[in-house]
Design a protein around this motif. Sequence first.
Motif, mmCIF file in Angstrom:
data_model
loop_
_atom_site.group_PDB
_atom_site.id
_atom_site.type_symbol
_atom_site.label_atom_id
_atom_site.label_comp_id
_atom_site.label_asym_id
_atom_site.label_seq_id
_atom_site.Cartn_x
_atom_site.Cartn_y
_atom_site.Cartn_z
ATOM 1 N N SER A 177 1.023 -1.124 0.079
ATOM 2 C CA SER A 177 0.045 -0.071 -0.004
ATOM 3 C C SER A 177 0.907 1.284 0.161
ATOM 4 O O SER A 177 0.345 2.400 -0.276
ATOM 5 N N GLN A 178 2.264 1.196 0.309
ATOM 6 C CA GLN A 178 3.029 2.280 0.330
ATOM 7 C C GLN A 178 3.792 2.386 -0.979
ATOM 8 O O GLN A 178 4.518 3.528 -1.077
ATOM 9 N N MET A 179 3.503 1.390 -1.731
ATOM 10 C CA MET A 179 4.615 1.480 -2.928
ATOM 11 C C MET A 179 3.796 2.236 -3.980
ATOM 12 O O MET A 179 2.672 2.435 -4.372
ATOM 13 N N PRO A 180 4.685 2.903 -5.057
ATOM 14 C CA PRO A 180 3.905 3.756 -6.015
ATOM 15 C C PRO A 180 3.406 2.810 -7.214
ATOM 16 O O PRO A 180 3.655 1.613 -7.161
ATOM 17 N N LYS A 181 2.320 3.060 -7.762
ATOM 18 C CA LYS A 181 1.622 2.772 -8.777
ATOM 19 C C LYS A 181 2.154 2.561 -9.942
ATOM 20 O O LYS A 181 2.685 3.851 -10.489
ATOM 21 N N PRO A 182 2.354 1.638 -10.436
ATOM 22 C CA PRO A 182 3.116 1.620 -12.003
ATOM 23 C C PRO A 182 2.279 2.114 -13.121
ATOM 24 O O PRO A 182 0.996 2.081 -12.932
ATOM 25 N N LEU A 238 -4.054 -1.657 -8.704
ATOM 26 C CA LEU A 238 -2.797 -1.394 -9.501
ATOM 27 C C LEU A 238 -3.041 -1.822 -11.068
ATOM 28 O O LEU A 238 -2.237 -1.195 -11.924
ATOM 29 N N GLY A 288 10.613 -3.613 -5.161
ATOM 30 C CA GLY A 288 9.588 -2.508 -5.517
ATOM 31 C C GLY A 288 8.302 -3.182 -5.758
ATOM 32 O O GLY A 288 7.908 -4.192 -5.476
ATOM 33 N N THR A 289 7.424 -2.229 -6.685
ATOM 34 C CA THR A 289 6.005 -2.821 -6.652
ATOM 35 C C THR A 289 5.754 -4.069 -7.254
ATOM 36 O O THR A 289 6.554 -4.335 -8.397
ATOM 37 N N ARG A 341 -6.122 -4.735 -4.029
ATOM 38 C CA ARG A 341 -4.867 -3.734 -4.207
ATOM 39 C C ARG A 341 -4.573 -4.184 -5.612
ATOM 40 O O ARG A 341 -3.963 -3.365 -6.243
#
Length: 434
Positions: free
Chosen positions: A167-172, A347, A311-312, A343
């Motif tokens: 939830s804290q990772m950026p959206k690709p 994404l 990462g994501t 989630r």
Amino acid sequence: MVDNEKLAEAQLEQRLVVNGPGLRDDPEGVQTTSLTASQTDQENLSQGSSQSTINEMTGDQAAPSNRSDGRREPALIRVKNLKSRKEPKPSMPAAVKKTRNRYMAIALITMFVGILIVPIAWATWTVLKYSFPESAGIEFFMPPKERSQEKSELWRAKMRSMIAQISQMPKPPLTKPATGYGDPRVGQNALAMLTAKKWDELNKTFERAKIERVQHRTGSELMDDLYKALSDPGDVQASVWSERLALLEGWAASTPESATPHIVLADFYVNYAWNARGSGWANQVKDWQWKLFRERLYLSADQLQQALAFGTPSPDWFSVAQINVLGAGNKNDRQIYDSITARSNSLYPNYVPTYLHKVYYLQPRWFGTGREWVDYVKKEADAIGGSEGDKLYARMVANVAHLYNNLYQEVPNLNKERIARGNALLDKQYGGGN
């Protein structure tokens, strides 16, 4: 001369042993003869008794009497020849004595083990079994049991931690899937690369599949074909699974900058777990099968956690995580499953396998209630909307249709028109019923 002969005859008569009354009328002669006869009778009785005892000991019968008055005369004692004494046995050879002693020692040791060691070992095993059920040493002796509460809680904590981390990772950036068909050679080629340990070629194959996102009619993608080819050896011997595991671990070690080998390993452990469990109903699964099933799912979660270090996660990470929760969790872990699915949809909203897994999860045989899955299909298809929503609706229904004998009779509240409309769009896109 005559008188002397008579005197000698009288004296001889007195010495004779007679059995009847006196032979003469002389009172003195009678008296003397009777006395002598009485003494003779006692002697005869004594001899007869002794003879009878001897006859009983020797087994001989008494000899018949040859006297006119019927009395028996003393019989001669027949003495049997005594057996000659046996010669002393020869002494036992040393080799024979040594062998005998060895076997006697083995017999005594066996008796000792059976009487003392076995009961003590059984009692010790019983105590340890119920006192320390999670001991690795005891698991060698005891039949595997279901996972302990401690291990299950550790697994839940790990899954919640990963959800919070994602939830804290950026959206690709969102990519659009391309229309394609299943090509069995893609999986075969990837497996050949893995077997030959051509790590660079294998990495390029997966990177190309992530970018192109070739999507099949069912909704699965080319990436899913690659995962299945590498992570699922099929229903084969355990040695094949061990060899495949060694190859995948070698791939992960040679590619430390990529999350892909860890996701493939996570998928491998999921398939490995279902291989141990089998496809039967829950009440047909044995304790040792449940043990291996859950232990391997925990190993799958470990690999998913390692993949997040890069990462994501890719969409296939969520697909593997869903199947992991389906097997390792229970009805109380519904929130974990829903969080992973939500989630993933956030994404990668156009990644169809996430929706397909959720429909399967909501079946009554698993963790759904009633026809809950029908409401979910409508909700998600409406969220996508348009023709893509209709195609998604048709794909989700087709994914669970094989679980029913007559789908439309058992689930009458399905939207038949929308299913037909979605299938028509898929036929137009992929050509016929392919």
